[in-house]
Design a protein around this motif. Structure first.
Motif, mmCIF file in Angstrom:
data_model
loop_
_atom_site.group_PDB
_atom_site.id
_atom_site.type_symbol
_atom_site.label_atom_id
_atom_site.label_comp_id
_atom_site.label_asym_id
_atom_site.label_seq_id
_atom_site.Cartn_x
_atom_site.Cartn_y
_atom_site.Cartn_z
ATOM 1 N N ARG A 1 36.341 32.232 49.999
ATOM 2 C CA ARG A 1 36.894 30.829 50.015
ATOM 3 C C ARG A 1 36.750 30.116 48.478
ATOM 4 O O ARG A 1 37.783 29.375 48.269
ATOM 5 C CB ARG A 1 36.007 29.988 50.834
ATOM 6 N N PRO A 2 35.528 30.348 47.878
ATOM 7 C CA PRO A 2 35.489 29.607 46.585
ATOM 8 C C PRO A 2 36.790 30.128 45.636
ATOM 9 O O PRO A 2 37.388 29.280 44.970
ATOM 10 C CB PRO A 2 34.427 29.960 45.853
ATOM 11 N N PHE A 3 37.112 31.312 45.671
ATOM 12 C CA PHE A 3 38.063 31.779 44.970
ATOM 13 C C PHE A 3 39.516 31.199 45.380
ATOM 14 O O PHE A 3 40.484 30.888 44.703
ATOM 15 C CB PHE A 3 38.140 33.054 44.598
ATOM 16 N N ALA A 4 39.593 31.228 46.825
ATOM 17 C CA ALA A 4 40.996 30.860 47.442
ATOM 18 C C ALA A 4 41.276 29.282 47.000
ATOM 19 O O ALA A 4 42.348 28.915 46.627
ATOM 20 C CB ALA A 4 40.888 30.922 49.101
ATOM 21 N N ASP A 5 40.126 28.536 46.823
ATOM 22 C CA ASP A 5 40.249 27.203 46.695
ATOM 23 C C ASP A 5 40.583 26.821 45.123
ATOM 24 O O ASP A 5 41.523 26.026 44.863
ATOM 25 C CB ASP A 5 38.931 26.376 46.825
ATOM 26 N N PHE A 6 40.047 27.743 44.296
ATOM 27 C CA PHE A 6 40.345 27.868 42.939
ATOM 28 C C PHE A 6 41.879 28.042 42.525
ATOM 29 O O PHE A 6 42.355 27.519 41.698
ATOM 30 C CB PHE A 6 39.465 28.819 42.253
ATOM 31 N N MET A 7 42.626 28.896 43.332
ATOM 32 C CA MET A 7 43.685 29.398 43.279
ATOM 33 C C MET A 7 44.843 28.722 44.224
ATOM 34 O O MET A 7 46.094 29.066 44.052
ATOM 35 C CB MET A 7 43.826 30.911 43.568
ATOM 36 N N GLY A 8 44.566 27.628 44.932
ATOM 37 C CA GLY A 8 45.425 27.069 45.581
ATOM 38 C C GLY A 8 46.039 27.850 47.036
ATOM 39 O O GLY A 8 47.072 27.547 47.234
ATOM 40 N N ALA A 9 45.146 28.493 47.543
ATOM 41 C CA ALA A 9 45.403 29.311 48.710
ATOM 42 C C ALA A 9 44.270 29.069 49.605
ATOM 43 O O ALA A 9 43.459 28.393 49.642
ATOM 44 C CB ALA A 9 45.482 30.709 48.165
ATOM 45 N N ARG A 10 44.609 29.414 51.138
ATOM 46 C CA ARG A 10 43.891 29.515 52.155
ATOM 47 C C ARG A 10 43.131 30.774 52.307
ATOM 48 O O ARG A 10 43.525 31.997 51.687
ATOM 49 C CB ARG A 10 44.458 29.331 53.555
ATOM 50 N N VAL A 11 41.655 30.805 52.436
ATOM 51 C CA VAL A 11 41.100 31.777 52.658
ATOM 52 C C VAL A 11 41.690 33.126 53.522
ATOM 53 O O VAL A 11 41.771 34.094 53.017
ATOM 54 C CB VAL A 11 39.641 31.592 53.283
ATOM 55 N N ASP A 12 42.787 32.493 54.609
ATOM 56 C CA ASP A 12 43.089 33.707 55.234
ATOM 57 C C ASP A 12 44.197 34.267 54.864
ATOM 58 O O ASP A 12 45.104 35.142 55.375
ATOM 59 C CB ASP A 12 43.488 33.266 56.734
ATOM 60 N N GLN A 13 44.826 33.712 53.489
ATOM 61 C CA GLN A 13 45.855 34.302 52.629
ATOM 62 C C GLN A 13 45.419 35.312 51.805
ATOM 63 O O GLN A 13 46.504 35.867 50.909
ATOM 64 C CB GLN A 13 46.746 33.191 52.177
ATOM 65 N N LEU A 14 44.144 35.434 51.552
ATOM 66 C CA LEU A 14 43.503 36.192 50.325
ATOM 67 C C LEU A 14 42.657 37.202 50.857
ATOM 68 O O LEU A 14 41.674 37.244 51.471
ATOM 69 C CB LEU A 14 42.771 35.413 49.628
ATOM 70 N N ALA A 15 42.824 38.337 49.993
ATOM 71 C CA ALA A 15 42.230 39.686 50.082
ATOM 72 C C ALA A 15 41.585 39.939 48.698
ATOM 73 O O ALA A 15 42.435 39.986 47.654
ATOM 74 C CB ALA A 15 42.864 40.706 50.726
ATOM 75 N N LEU A 16 40.355 40.041 48.873
ATOM 76 C CA LEU A 16 39.513 40.448 47.500
ATOM 77 C C LEU A 16 39.456 42.037 47.427
ATOM 78 O O LEU A 16 38.722 42.527 48.104
ATOM 79 C CB LEU A 16 37.960 39.686 47.424
ATOM 80 N N LEU A 17 39.923 42.402 46.323
ATOM 81 C CA LEU A 17 40.108 43.874 46.025
ATOM 82 C C LEU A 17 39.559 44.291 44.618
ATOM 83 O O LEU A 17 38.607 43.323 44.115
ATOM 84 C CB LEU A 17 41.576 44.349 46.177
ATOM 85 N N ARG A 18 39.565 45.304 44.288
ATOM 86 C CA ARG A 18 38.840 45.786 43.239
ATOM 87 C C ARG A 18 39.706 45.565 41.914
ATOM 88 O O ARG A 18 38.994 45.596 40.817
ATOM 89 C CB ARG A 18 38.552 47.240 43.311
ATOM 90 N N ASN A 19 40.857 45.371 42.038
ATOM 91 C CA ASN A 19 41.435 45.194 40.724
ATOM 92 C C ASN A 19 43.107 44.923 40.975
ATOM 93 O O ASN A 19 43.346 45.244 42.096
ATOM 94 C CB ASN A 19 41.589 46.180 39.562
ATOM 95 N N CYS A 20 43.767 44.582 40.039
ATOM 96 C CA CYS A 20 45.151 44.291 40.128
ATOM 97 C C CYS A 20 45.970 45.390 40.396
ATOM 98 O O CYS A 20 46.853 45.342 41.127
ATOM 99 C CB CYS A 20 45.716 43.378 39.132
ATOM 100 N N THR A 21 45.760 46.659 39.888
ATOM 101 C CA THR A 21 46.377 47.671 40.077
ATOM 102 C C THR A 21 46.312 48.249 41.594
ATOM 103 O O THR A 21 47.314 48.527 42.098
ATOM 104 C CB THR A 21 45.775 48.799 39.240
ATOM 105 N N GLU A 22 45.271 48.065 42.335
ATOM 106 C CA GLU A 22 45.038 48.349 43.678
ATOM 107 C C GLU A 22 45.743 47.251 44.343
ATOM 108 O O GLU A 22 46.769 47.709 45.310
ATOM 109 C CB GLU A 22 43.371 48.277 44.057
ATOM 110 N N ALA A 23 46.071 46.045 43.881
ATOM 111 C CA ALA A 23 46.680 44.968 44.778
ATOM 112 C C ALA A 23 48.320 45.085 44.671
ATOM 113 O O ALA A 23 48.865 45.303 45.574
ATOM 114 C CB ALA A 23 46.450 43.586 44.283
ATOM 115 N N ASN A 24 48.687 45.752 43.625
ATOM 116 C CA ASN A 24 49.978 45.951 43.137
ATOM 117 C C ASN A 24 50.519 47.247 44.186
ATOM 118 O O ASN A 24 51.683 47.268 44.464
ATOM 119 C CB ASN A 24 50.373 46.299 41.658
ATOM 120 N N SER A 25 49.394 48.386 44.301
ATOM 121 C CA SER A 25 49.986 49.607 44.952
ATOM 122 C C SER A 25 49.917 49.242 46.466
ATOM 123 O O SER A 25 50.768 49.522 47.123
ATOM 124 C CB SER A 25 48.812 50.388 44.514
ATOM 125 N N TYR A 26 49.164 48.154 46.940
ATOM 126 C CA TYR A 26 49.122 47.971 48.314
ATOM 127 C C TYR A 26 50.864 47.175 48.492
ATOM 128 O O TYR A 26 51.298 47.837 49.545
ATOM 129 C CB TYR A 26 48.332 46.690 48.483
#
Length: 429
Positions: free
Chosen positions: A111-136
């Motif tokens: 939630r703190p990071f979602a608020d910081f980025m202008g997103a809702r908590v249910d829109q955001l997954a915390l992962l290990r890095n951008c490479t992992e997210a891009n691979s998803y």
């Protein structure tokens, strides 16, 4: 009770490091008070100098390469150390709290990071890095052989290579458009994207801030163009968190990824995946899975079901978000832009060719210049080995200069003086 001193002392002995000085075994260096917020108005230089002391980077080191990796400041390191001290006691309140760390929603960290980025908590997954997210995205986005992804010719390897792998395995087509070097305005970029779209284009994947040039792409306009044509937009925002203020839901893109260990100075091993709504979540399959991945009620949390996670790292992320919020993203962004404009102008006076856009809206805290006949790698090694100044770039003569808020003009002037000395030493001045 376990404390940082005893914990680190045991770790040092186990690793054969018993000869470390006692101060090193005491844990973190002494805390340094954060500057008062009103100091900025009274003495701006003193304010930023006080923040510089939050970083463990030695005073004689100049880091112009935050674009690769940042340094976590004292409040973040303290949160990580305290997190380990707390969690490794194995005294969590509920019987399922530990060690089953990979199966919860962890809203207190999302939630703190979602608020910081202008997103809702249910829109955001915390992962290990951008490479992992891009691979998803590249591995999971619903496509069939012959469907096309459109990317720029300036994507980082962790953005491009997942699509190339998908192409080799499943026959999708990777098309590229050439970014202008530099783009004179947003319209020039949009025109090149529009011209490269075909009837087979299913997704556009671009960086928000180019790792190659530092150009800030017009994501809102790109997303609108794509949506008008029924195309999904995915954005690699590796450089954005902590560099620029951003409102993900206002951008209009469908998917967005990023890293927090660069400009936000969060712990290494922190990244994220944003998915705009349930419709796009249904089009991106989870490709690292354990129990819970297929529960639609969990929304973006489904993409966090990857097994055990490092909760002290997420505690450090919370501290990084809190620090950026205390400073203020508007203030941070203004500072980064000012320093970047200064180093950019100074390099142009030295005859450098700019790959950074002349449009202020298309640049922030990264400047890229071409400086032939200087050998980038020779200069880079000389600067670091002899003078503790860190830069990065590309072959043969490109320099990428990043300007985090803790830099001073004196740091930049030191780099400029050394750059002049190097050219003179090589007979290039």
């Amino acid at each position: 009770m376990l404390n940082r001193r005893s914990f680190l002392g045991s770790a040092a002995l186990a690793g054969g490091l018993a000869a470390l000085p006692d101060a090193a075994l005491a844990g973190l260096p002494p805390e340094v008070p954060l500057p008062s917020p009103d100091l900025h108005a009274r003495d701006e230089d003193a304010y930023w100098a006080a923040l510089r002391r939050q970083f463990l980077i030695p005073a004689d080191v100049v880091n112009l390469n935050v674009g690769t990796v940042g340094s976590s400041p004292r409040p973040v390191l303290k949160a990580i150390f305290d997190g380990y001290e707390q969690t490794e006691q194995m005294t969590q309140a509920k019987s399922e709290d530990y060690p089953i760390w990979g199966y919860d929603r962890w809203d207190e960290y999302r939630r703190p990071f979602a608020d910081f980025m202008g997103a809702r908590v249910d829109q955001l997954a915390l992962l290990r890095n951008c490479t992992e997210a891009n691979s998803y995205i590249a591995n999971g986005f619903d496509m069939k052989a012959g469907d096309e992804v459109l990317i720029s010719d300036e994507e980082h390897g962790s953005g491009e290579m997942p699509w190339m792998l998908r192409s080799r395995r499943y026959g999708i087509v990777v098309r590229k458009f050439a970014m202008p070097k530099p783009p004179k305005d947003a319209a020039e970029i949009l025109s090149r994207i529009n011209d490269a779209i075909t009837t087979r284009t299913r997704i556009i994947f671009v960086s928000h801030v180019s790792t190659t040039t530092g150009v800030v792409l017009p994501i809102r306009e790109i997303a609108a163009l794509a949506r008008a044509k029924g195309i999904v937009t995915a954005v690699d925002g590796a450089h954005v968190p902590g560099m620029m203020a951003v409102d993900l839901n206002a951008l209009g893109c469908d998917l967005y990824t990023g890293s927090m260990h660069k400009w936000l100075f969060a712990p290494k091993g922190t990244g994220f995946l944003y998915l705009r709504d349930e419709a796009i979540m249904d089009r991106v399959w989870s490709t690292i899975v354990t129990g819970g991945y297929d529960n639609p009620d969990r929304k973006a949390d489904r993409y966090m079901q990857i097994g055990s996670s490092c909760i002290p790292t997420l505690m450090g992320l919370n501290a990084a978000v809190a620090l950026a919020g205390q400073i203020g993203m508007d203030r941070i962004e203004q500072r980064g832009r000012m320093l970047a404009d200064y180093i950019h102008a100074q390099m142009l006076e030295r005859g450098a060719q700019s790959w950074t856009s002349p449009d202020p809206a298309l640049r922030c805290a990264i400047v890229t210049v071409n400086v032939p006949p200087v050998s980038r790698m020779e200069l880079q090694d000389w600067l670091w080995t002899n003078h503790k100044v860190r830069v990065r770039g590309g072959e043969p003569s490109k320099l990428r200069l990043a300007t985090p808020y803790f830099l001073s003009k004196a740091d930049i002037d030191r780099f400029l003086t050394l750059f002049d000395r190097f050219r003179a030493m090589k007979g290039m001045a």
